[in-house]
Design a protein around this motif. Structure first.
Motif, short mmCIF file in Angstrom:
data_model
loop_
_atom_site.label_atom_id
_atom_site.label_comp_id
_atom_site.label_asym_id
_atom_site.label_seq_id
_atom_site.Cartn_x
_atom_site.Cartn_y
_atom_site.Cartn_z
N THR A 92 17.47 24.30 3.16
CA THR A 92 15.34 24.58 3.44
C THR A 92 16.23 25.39 4.71
O THR A 92 16.70 25.50 5.87
CB THR A 92 15.52 23.03 5.18
N SER A 93 15.09 26.66 4.12
CA SER A 93 15.20 27.79 4.81
C SER A 93 13.55 27.69 6.17
O SER A 93 12.77 27.44 6.14
CB SER A 93 14.79 29.48 3.79
N VAL A 94 14.14 29.12 6.71
CA VAL A 94 13.18 29.12 8.53
C VAL A 94 12.97 30.35 8.44
O VAL A 94 14.29 31.58 8.76
CB VAL A 94 14.01 28.49 9.78
N SER A 95 11.89 30.76 8.22
CA SER A 95 11.87 32.21 7.96
C SER A 95 10.56 32.62 9.25
O SER A 95 9.84 31.79 9.40
CB SER A 95 11.96 33.13 7.04
N TYR A 96 10.66 34.20 9.58
CA TYR A 96 9.27 34.93 10.13
C TYR A 96 8.32 35.61 9.66
O TYR A 96 9.02 36.36 9.07
CB TYR A 96 9.41 34.26 12.02
N SER A 97 6.83 34.88 9.44
CA SER A 97 6.16 36.69 8.60
C SER A 97 4.93 36.70 8.68
O SER A 97 4.70 35.49 8.96
CB SER A 97 6.59 36.69 7.20
N ALA B 14 16.20 32.30 -0.96
CA ALA B 14 15.95 32.53 0.34
C ALA B 14 14.83 34.05 1.15
O ALA B 14 15.60 34.78 0.75
CB ALA B 14 16.78 31.67 2.02
N PRO B 15 13.57 33.38 1.92
CA PRO B 15 13.48 35.32 2.57
C PRO B 15 14.05 35.89 3.28
O PRO B 15 15.12 34.98 3.83
CB PRO B 15 11.97 34.07 3.46
N ALA B 16 14.39 36.82 2.45
CA ALA B 16 15.38 37.56 4.19
C ALA B 16 15.31 37.14 4.81
O ALA B 16 14.52 36.59 5.56
CB ALA B 16 14.55 39.95 4.25
#
Length: 307
Positions: free
Chosen positions: A233-238, A270-272
């Motif tokens: 599970t990735s955690v990203s913000y956009s 996974a997102p950058a």
């Protein structure tokens, strides 16, 4: 160069004295979190204040708090109602006030309020800052980021007690290291372990409260060399929102023991700049014949150690 000339070169200077930097705020809050734990005391010890148990804040029935509870119990066991009536109010107030978090806010509240006022009065150009959390948001997921001011999980309880609101999820990290522990939970296999060809899932970060940590692979032993893929599970913000994405993949090429940064790669990269919160699988290429490794969520680097 004179002081005003130096100030004008400061990256956050906006025509007057500069705002506290990310490094400044990190040091401030790390010390407050450490102060809180030292006030609280550790599980199994009889010293420190202790505190009432809470779901997302350390709650220890030890230290001065346990003594206050014992006094209350002794009073209520008194058979004379006149004695209970005369003393109960004082004991109740004692139990309520003998709480590490309450004491922490009483001691640090003025500093936190001054910090809030400072940040509100000196916002970066084009940014509205109404609270400490607003400034952390700017530093983590705004123009000041990414992730330059993530705070220890204890900040959740401290900030809630100070501001009477919850801090934003994307302003809190949660470290999960193999063999590490927090609030009585030991992370025996970190986020997940691969031993030979057997995967064992580990601890999963509560992403409704925290954003996880930086993705690393801790290799205890390895024979051969090849790509290792971690799925989780990735955690990203956009786009103005926090994204919790399952099935994200990170990779790293392994040929020796040690701890290596995982980078987005594999079938569903996974997102950058994403953090990691849980792991569902670890696999490796055929060039590796034997391996024992652990996926981990690391805290930000070069920060003050907080329990």
């Amino acid at each position: 160069m004179g002081i005003m000339a130096r100030l004008h070169t400061h990256p956050l200077f906006n025509g007057h004295m500069p705002i506290a930097t990310a490094a400044d705020v990190n040091v401030f809050i790390d010390n407050l979190c450490q102060m809180y734990f030292r006030q609280l005391g550790l599980t199994g010890e009889n010293y420190g204040t202790g505190g009432a148990a809470g779901t997302y804040s350390p709650g220890m029935s030890v230290g001065a708090y346990s003594s206050a509870l014992a006094l209350q119990t002794a009073l209520l066991a008194t058979v004379d109602p006149d004695v209970v009536g005369a003393l109960q109010g004082g004991v109740t107030n004692m139990v309520k006030s003998t709480n590490a978090l309450s004491i922490m806010i009483a001691e640090a509240g003025t500093f936190l309020n001054n910090l809030k006022v400072h940040l509100r009065s000196l916002p970066p150009a084009g940014v509205t800052i109404n609270s400490i959390d607003d400034y952390l948001t700017y530093l983590n997921v705004g123009a000041g980021g990414p992730w330059s001011a993530l705070q220890h999980p204890a900040w959740y309880a401290i900030y809630q007690a100070f501001a009477n609101v919850l801090p934003s999820t994307y302003n809190l990290y949660f470290p999960v290291l193999q063999g590490g522990s927090y609030l009585g939970t030991t992370y025996t296999v970190g986020l997940g372990e691969l031993s030979g060809s057997t995967f064992t899932a580990g601890f999963a970060v509560d992403t409704t409260k925290y954003s996880g940590g930086f993705p690393y692979l801790n290799v205890a032993s390895v024979t051969g060399s090849d790509l290792v893929t971690v799925t989780g599970t990735s955690v990203s913000y956009s786009g103005g929102a926090l994204h919790i994405t399952t099935g994200s993949t990170w990779t790293v090429t392994i040929s020796a023991t040690g701890t290596d940064l995982l980078v987005p790669g594999g079938t569903q990269p996974a997102p950058a700049n994403s953090l990691i919160a849980a792991v569902t699988n670890i696999t490796h290429g055929s060039g590796i014949s034997a391996i024992t490794c652990y996926a981990e969520a690391h805290p930000p680097t070069s920060r003050l150690a907080v329990p």
